[in-house]
Write an enzyme that holds these catalytic residues in place. Structure first.
Site, PDB file in Angstrom:
ATOM      1  N   ASP A   1       0.876  -1.167   0.000  1.00  0.00           N
ATOM      2  CA  ASP A   1       0.000   0.000   0.000  1.00  0.00           C
ATOM      3  C   ASP A   1       0.916   1.221   0.000  1.00  0.00           C
ATOM      4  O   ASP A   1       1.534   1.536   1.012  1.00  0.00           O
ATOM      5  CB  ASP A   1      -0.888  -0.040   1.253  1.00  0.00           C
ATOM      6  CG  ASP A   1      -1.719   1.234   1.429  1.00  0.00           C
ATOM      7  OD1 ASP A   1      -1.647   2.131   0.564  1.00  0.00           O
ATOM      8  OD2 ASP A   1      -2.445   1.324   2.440  1.00  0.00           O
TER       9      ASP A   1
ATOM     10  N   LYS B   1       2.714  11.150  -3.572  1.00  0.00           N
ATOM     11  CA  LYS B   1       1.688  10.438  -4.327  1.00  0.00           C
ATOM     12  C   LYS B   1       0.763  11.409  -5.075  1.00  0.00           C
ATOM     13  O   LYS B   1       0.229  11.076  -6.131  1.00  0.00           O
ATOM     14  CB  LYS B   1       0.873   9.574  -3.360  1.00  0.00           C
ATOM     15  CG  LYS B   1      -0.121   8.640  -4.004  1.00  0.00           C
ATOM     16  CD  LYS B   1      -0.744   7.734  -2.952  1.00  0.00           C
ATOM     17  CE  LYS B   1      -1.764   6.791  -3.523  1.00  0.00           C
ATOM     18  NZ  LYS B   1      -2.311   5.918  -2.469  1.00  0.00           N
TER      19      LYS B   1
ATOM     20  N   GLU C   1      -7.227   0.294  -4.564  1.00  0.00           N
ATOM     21  CA  GLU C   1      -7.256   0.199  -3.104  1.00  0.00           C
ATOM     22  C   GLU C   1      -8.585  -0.354  -2.580  1.00  0.00           C
ATOM     23  O   GLU C   1      -8.571  -1.244  -1.725  1.00  0.00           O
ATOM     24  CB  GLU C   1      -6.943   1.573  -2.484  1.00  0.00           C
ATOM     25  CG  GLU C   1      -5.463   1.920  -2.635  1.00  0.00           C
ATOM     26  CD  GLU C   1      -5.147   3.395  -2.445  1.00  0.00           C
ATOM     27  OE1 GLU C   1      -6.019   4.148  -1.981  1.00  0.00           O
ATOM     28  OE2 GLU C   1      -4.006   3.788  -2.769  1.00  0.00           O
TER      29      GLU C   1
ATOM     30  N   ASP D   1     -12.868   5.432   2.400  1.00  0.00           N
ATOM     31  CA  ASP D   1     -11.443   5.521   2.751  1.00  0.00           C
ATOM     32  C   ASP D   1     -11.068   6.940   3.166  1.00  0.00           C
ATOM     33  O   ASP D   1     -10.970   7.837   2.335  1.00  0.00           O
ATOM     34  CB  ASP D   1     -10.601   5.076   1.539  1.00  0.00           C
ATOM     35  CG  ASP D   1      -9.100   5.024   1.843  1.00  0.00           C
ATOM     36  OD1 ASP D   1      -8.672   5.565   2.893  1.00  0.00           O
ATOM     37  OD2 ASP D   1      -8.362   4.435   1.028  1.00  0.00           O
TER      38      ASP D   1
HETATM   39  P1  ADP Z   1      -3.043   7.365   3.815  1.00  0.00           P
HETATM   40  O1  ADP Z   1      -3.882   6.276   3.240  1.00  0.00           O
HETATM   41  O2  ADP Z   1      -3.465   8.724   3.364  1.00  0.00           O
HETATM   42  O3  ADP Z   1      -1.592   7.135   3.633  1.00  0.00           O
HETATM   43  P2  ADP Z   1      -3.623   6.384   6.532  1.00  0.00           P
HETATM   44  O4  ADP Z   1      -4.716   5.445   6.174  1.00  0.00           O
HETATM   45  O5  ADP Z   1      -2.369   5.793   7.044  1.00  0.00           O
HETATM   46  O6  ADP Z   1      -3.307   7.436   5.404  1.00  0.00           O
HETATM   47  O7  ADP Z   1      -4.226   7.384   7.632  1.00  0.00           O
HETATM   48  C1  ADP Z   1      -3.465   8.318   8.306  1.00  0.00           C
HETATM   49  C2  ADP Z   1      -4.380   9.141   9.189  1.00  0.00           C
HETATM   50  O8  ADP Z   1      -5.000   8.287  10.159  1.00  0.00           O
HETATM   51  C3  ADP Z   1      -3.636  10.221   9.976  1.00  0.00           C
HETATM   52  O9  ADP Z   1      -4.346  11.457   9.875  1.00  0.00           O
HETATM   53  C4  ADP Z   1      -3.693   9.697  11.396  1.00  0.00           C
HETATM   54  O10 ADP Z   1      -3.687  10.751  12.368  1.00  0.00           O
HETATM   55  C5  ADP Z   1      -5.022   8.962  11.407  1.00  0.00           C
HETATM   56  N1  ADP Z   1      -5.135   8.025  12.527  1.00  0.00           N
HETATM   57  C6  ADP Z   1      -4.298   7.008  12.845  1.00  0.00           C
HETATM   58  N2  ADP Z   1      -4.704   6.402  13.980  1.00  0.00           N
HETATM   59  C7  ADP Z   1      -5.831   7.041  14.380  1.00  0.00           C
HETATM   60  C8  ADP Z   1      -6.737   6.889  15.509  1.00  0.00           C
HETATM   61  N3  ADP Z   1      -6.539   5.984  16.435  1.00  0.00           N
HETATM   62  N4  ADP Z   1      -7.788   7.736  15.594  1.00  0.00           N
HETATM   63  C9  ADP Z   1      -7.989   8.684  14.655  1.00  0.00           C
HETATM   64  N5  ADP Z   1      -7.195   8.877  13.598  1.00  0.00           N
HETATM   65  C10 ADP Z   1      -6.120   8.075  13.458  1.00  0.00           C
HETATM   66 MG    MG Z   2      -4.575   4.734   2.182  1.00  0.00          MG
END
Ligand code: ADP
Ligand code: MG
Length: 619
Positions: A23, A86, A186, A210
Site C-alpha cells: 500500500d 503520491k 485500493e 477511505d
Molecule cells: P493514507 O492512506 O493517506 O496514507 P492512513 O490510512 O495511514 O493514510 O491514515 C493516516 C491518518 O489516520 C492520519 O491522519 C492519522 O492521524 C489517522 N489516525 C491514525 N490512527 C488514528 C486513531 N486511532 N484515531 C484517529 N485517527 C487516526
Molecule cells: Mg490509504
C-alpha cells in the site's frame, strides 16, 4: 508455479519467491505478505513498526532518509523534505497548478503538460524516483523481516487514478527493483482483505469508505464472477485526518489566546501543537478527555468538543457518499456491504455517521490502515496461483504499447491485464503541419522499443495541416478473448482513421516470454535511467523548437537584449542535449523556461502555448 523451499532462518517451509502486497499511501506506506499458515500479515521489521510515513529527506551530504526519520525534518528542513509525493505521481504541471502552495519543497513550475519534477538542491527528481525510494525502503524492510529476497509485488492505487498515474506507479516499482505483477485498486484490495469477492459465485455491490491523512475517497464497486468493477468514485483530495488535527490545534490556539501572527513565526510551536492534537485525536479511542500541557499552554479538550469541531468535515464525506451512490445510479438499499479503510476511520464519529448513512453495520474489524496492504497480499497470492479455489482469468503475458519520441515504449495495455480488455491514449504531433504519423506497435517490458518485439507498423495519413500539438490522435487497443489485438488510430479533429489487427501471441514461445520478463528485471535500473535521459532530451528538444519558433514570430515585441540572452540560453541547452546528464538538461530547461515565461505571458501566443501541450510521437 511456486516451488517450495526451506527458509533457513526460520526453519519453516516456504514458497519460493514470495510476492508481497504494497500500500503506497499519501501519508503512510506498508507492506504485507501471506505467511506459511496462509494468513495475510503486515510486515513489522523489528522495532520499526508497521507504517512507513511516506516522507523522504535529502541531507546536505547526499544521504537519504525515508519514513519516521525523514518525518522529523518536516519542521527543521522543509525544502529538502518531500511528503505527499503520491499527489504528484503521473501528474503534469497543469494538473497541479491550483495547489502548488500546498508543497513546502520546490515543485518546478513549467506551464506545460510535461510531468512534474521536484528540485532538491541542484538535483531534479521525478515523483517516480521519489516514490521508488519509499518502495525500496519497504522492499528492504520486507527482506530483512522475512529473511528472503523480495522481487515481486502487487501495488495498490486509488480507484480514481488514471492511466498515467498507474503507469508511474509501475515505473516506481520497477525502479525500486520490483517486478510489479499488477496494480490493484485500493478499494478492491480492502474488500479482498474482508473476504468479499473471493467467492466467484457471489454477486455483490459494496461501498468502500477511505479516510486517510490528507485525502478522502469513496468507491462503489460491483463484484461479479470474481471481477471487481468500479461503478463510481467520489471524494475530496484535500480532506482527511490532518484536518481533524488542525481543528484541535486551532481550538487550543483560541483557548490559550495565542497570537496567530506569532504562531506563523514560531513554526516549532505550531508543529508541537499539531502533533499534540494528533495524539489527542487518537486518545479519544479509549478516553473522553485529554488534558495536557506544552510549556504553559493548556491542551485540554473533551470528546464532545472534538466531535463538534469535526462534524462539518465528516458531513462533507457523507455528501460525497450520497453523490457516489447517485453517480452509480443506486440507492442505499442496493449496497450489500460497507468497508472502512484509512487511519481516520478509527474516529468513532466517522464510523457512526457512515453506519447511519448506509443504514447498516460497517466492516471495521481489521486495522483500517492495514486493510489495503493485507488485501494486496491476497491478490498477490491469487496471482501466484496459490489459491486453487480461485480461477485465474486469462491475462496478457506481455505489455502492449507503441513507440513514442526517442524510441521509448509507451505501454497501453500492461501485462497481466485480464482479457478481453481495451485501453487507449491520446497523442499529438511534434512538428508544424505534420501530415503523417507513424504508429509502431510493440510487445514487451523494456523501456526502449528496440529491446521489445515489434508487432505492427503503419502510418496514419492525411492529417490536415495544423500547428504542432493541435491534432488529437486517439490510439485505441482492443484485445479480444481470442487474443487478437485491434489497433485503431484516429485524428479527432478531422476524423482521419486507420486500423490494423495482429495476434500478439503468434510466433512466440513461453520460454521466450519468460526470457523477456527476466531481461526486463535485470535491466530495470539501466532502462529507467535511459528512459529518464531520453525524456529529458525530448523535453529539451521540444523546448528549443518552441522557443526558436517563438523568437522568429515575435521578434518585434522583444528587445535586442532579450533576444540575445534567450539565444544564449537556447544554445546552452542545445549544447547539453547531446552529452549532458538528465539533471544538467533539466537545469537548462528550467533556466530557459524561467527566463522566457514573462515573454509568453506578455504575448499570449496561442500557437505556442498549444504547441507546448501534449505528448508527441516522433514525426
Ligand atoms: P493514507 O492512506 O493517506 O496514507 P492512513 O490510512 O495511514 O493514510 O491514515 C493516516 C491518518 O489516520 C492520519 O491522519 C492519522 O492521524 C489517522 N489516525 C491514525 N490512527 C488514528 C486513531 N486511532 N484515531 C484517529 N485517527 C487516526
Ligand atoms: Mg490509504
Amino acid at each position: 508455479m511456486a516451488k517450495v523451499s526451506i527458509n533457513l532462518a526460520t526453519g519453516s517451509l516456504q514458497k519460493e519467491d514470495i510476492i508481497v502486497g504494497i500500500d503506497l499511501g499519501t501519508t503512510n506506506s506498508l507492506v504485507a505478505f501471506i505467511d506459511p499458515d496462509n494468513t495475510p500479515k503486515v510486515i513489522n521489521d523489528t522495532g520499526k513498526g508497521v507504517l512507513v510515513p511516506s516522507v523522504v529527506h535529502f541531507g546536505a551530504g547526499g544521504e537519504i532518509a525515508v519514513g519516521n526519520e525523514a518525518k522529523n525534518y518536516l519542521v527543521t528542513d522543509p525544502q529538502n523534505t518531500i511528503f505527499s509525493v503520491k499527489r504528484l505521481l503521473g501528474r503534469s504541471y497543469h494538473d497541479i497548478e491550483n495547489y502548488q502552495d500546498f508543497f513546502s519543497y520546490k515543485v518546478i513550475d513549467d506551464d506545460t503538460e510535461s510531468l512534474v519534477k521536484i528540485k532538491v538542491g541542484d538535483k531534479f527528481y521525478t515523483p517516480i524516483e521519489l516514490s521508488s525510494l519509499i518502495l525500496k525502503e519497504l522492499k528492504s524492510r520486507a527482506e530483512h523481516a522475512l529473511k528472503t529476497p523480495v522481487n515481486r509485488a502487487v501495488i495498490t492505487v486509488p480507484a480514481y487514478f488514471n492511466d498515467s498515474q498507474r503507469q508511474a506507479t509501475r515505473d516506481a516499482g520497477k525502479l525500486a527493483g520490483l517486478d510489479v505483477l499488477r496494480i490493484v485498486n485500493e478499494p478492491t484490495a480492502a474488500s479482498l482483505a474482508y473476504g468479499i469477492g473471493l467467492n466467484p459465485d457471489e454477486t455483490k455491490t459494496i461501498a468502500v469508505y477511505d479516510l486517510g491523512g490528507g485525502t478522502f475517497d469513496v468507491s462503489i464497486l460491483q463484484i461479479q464472477n470474481g471481477i471487481f468493477e468500479v461503478l463510481s468514485t467520489n471524494g475530496d483530495t484535500f480532506l482527511g485526518g490532518d484536518d481533524f488535527d488542525r481543528a484541535i490545534a486551532d481550538y487550543w490556539v483560541e483557548k490559550n489566546q495565542i497570537d496567530k501572527a506569532e504562531l506563523v513565526k514560531n513554526r516549532e510551536l505550531a508543529q508541537q501543537l499539531r502533533l499534540k492534537a494528533e495524539e489527542a485525536k487518537k486518545a479519544f479511542a479509549y478516553q473522553s478527555l485529554v488534558n495536557e500541557k506544552i510549556g504553559d499552554i493548556w491542551c485540554t479538550i473533551d470528546r464532545n468538543t472534538f466531535n463538534e469541531l469535526i462534524l462539518s468535515k465528516v458531513q462533507q464525506t457523507i455528501d460525497c457518499c450520497r453523490n457516489a451512490l447517485k453517480d452509480a445510479g443506486l440507492t442505499i438499499k442496493d449496497i450489500d456491504e460497507v468497508v472502512m479503510v484509512g487511519g481516520s476511520t478509527r474516529t468513532a464519529l466517522v464510523k457512526k455517521m457512515v453506519a447511519d448513512f448506509f443504514e447498516r453495520e460497517v466492516h471495521d474489524d481489521l486495522n483500517p490502515d492495514e486493510v489495503v496492504a493485507l488485501g494486496a497480499a491476497i491478490q498477490a497470492d491469487i496471482l501466484a496461483g496459490n489459491r486453487r479455489d480461485i480461477l485465474l482469468l486469462d491475462v496478457t503475458p506481455l505489455s502492449l504499447g507503441i513507440e513514442t519520441m526517442g524510441g521509448l515504449m509507451d505501454v497501453i495495455i500492461p501485462r497481466n491485464s485480464k482479457v478481453p480488455t481495451k485501453a487507449g491514449r491520446q497523442y499529438t504531433t511534434s512538428v508544424d503541419g505534420q501530415a503523417n504519423m507513424k504508429i509502431a506497435v510493440y510487445q514487451g517490458e523494456r523501456d526502449l522499443v528496440k529491446e521489445n518485439r515489434k508487432l505492427a507498423e503503419f502510418d496514419l495519413k492525411g492529417i490536415p495541416a495544423m500547428p504542432a500539438g493541435l491534432p488529437k490522435v486517439d490510439i485505441n487497443f482492443l484485445l479480444n478473448a481470442d487474443g487478437i489485438l485491434k489497433i485503431q488510430a484516429m485524428e479527432l479533429r478531422s476524423g482521419v482513421k486507420q486500423e490494423v489487427e495482429v495476434t500478439p501471441t503468434y510466433g512466440i514461445t513461453d520460454d521466450q516470454v519468460e526470457q523477456m520478463l527476466m531481461d526486463s528485471i535485470t535491466h530495470a535500473k539501466d532502462d529507467v535511467a535511459q528512459r529518464m535521459l531520453i525524456e529529458a532530451r525530448t523535453e529539451g528538444e521540444q523546448m528549443v523548437y518552441t522557443v526558436e519558433r517563438f523568437m522568429q514570430k515575435n521578434s518585434e515585441y522583444l528587445t535586442v537584449a532579450e533576444i540575445g540572452d534567450t539565444m544564449k540560453l537556447v544554445n546552452a541547452l542545445k549544447a547539453v542535449l547531446v552529452g549532458g546528464d538528465k539533471d544538467t538538461i533539466h537545469k537548462h530547461i528550467d533556466e530557459l523556461n524561467e527566463f522566457t515565461r514573462p515573454f509568453a505571458e506578455r504575448l499570449m501566443d496561442h500557437a505556442v502555448s498549444s504547441a507546448m501541450k501534449g505528448k508527441n510521437i516522433s514525426g
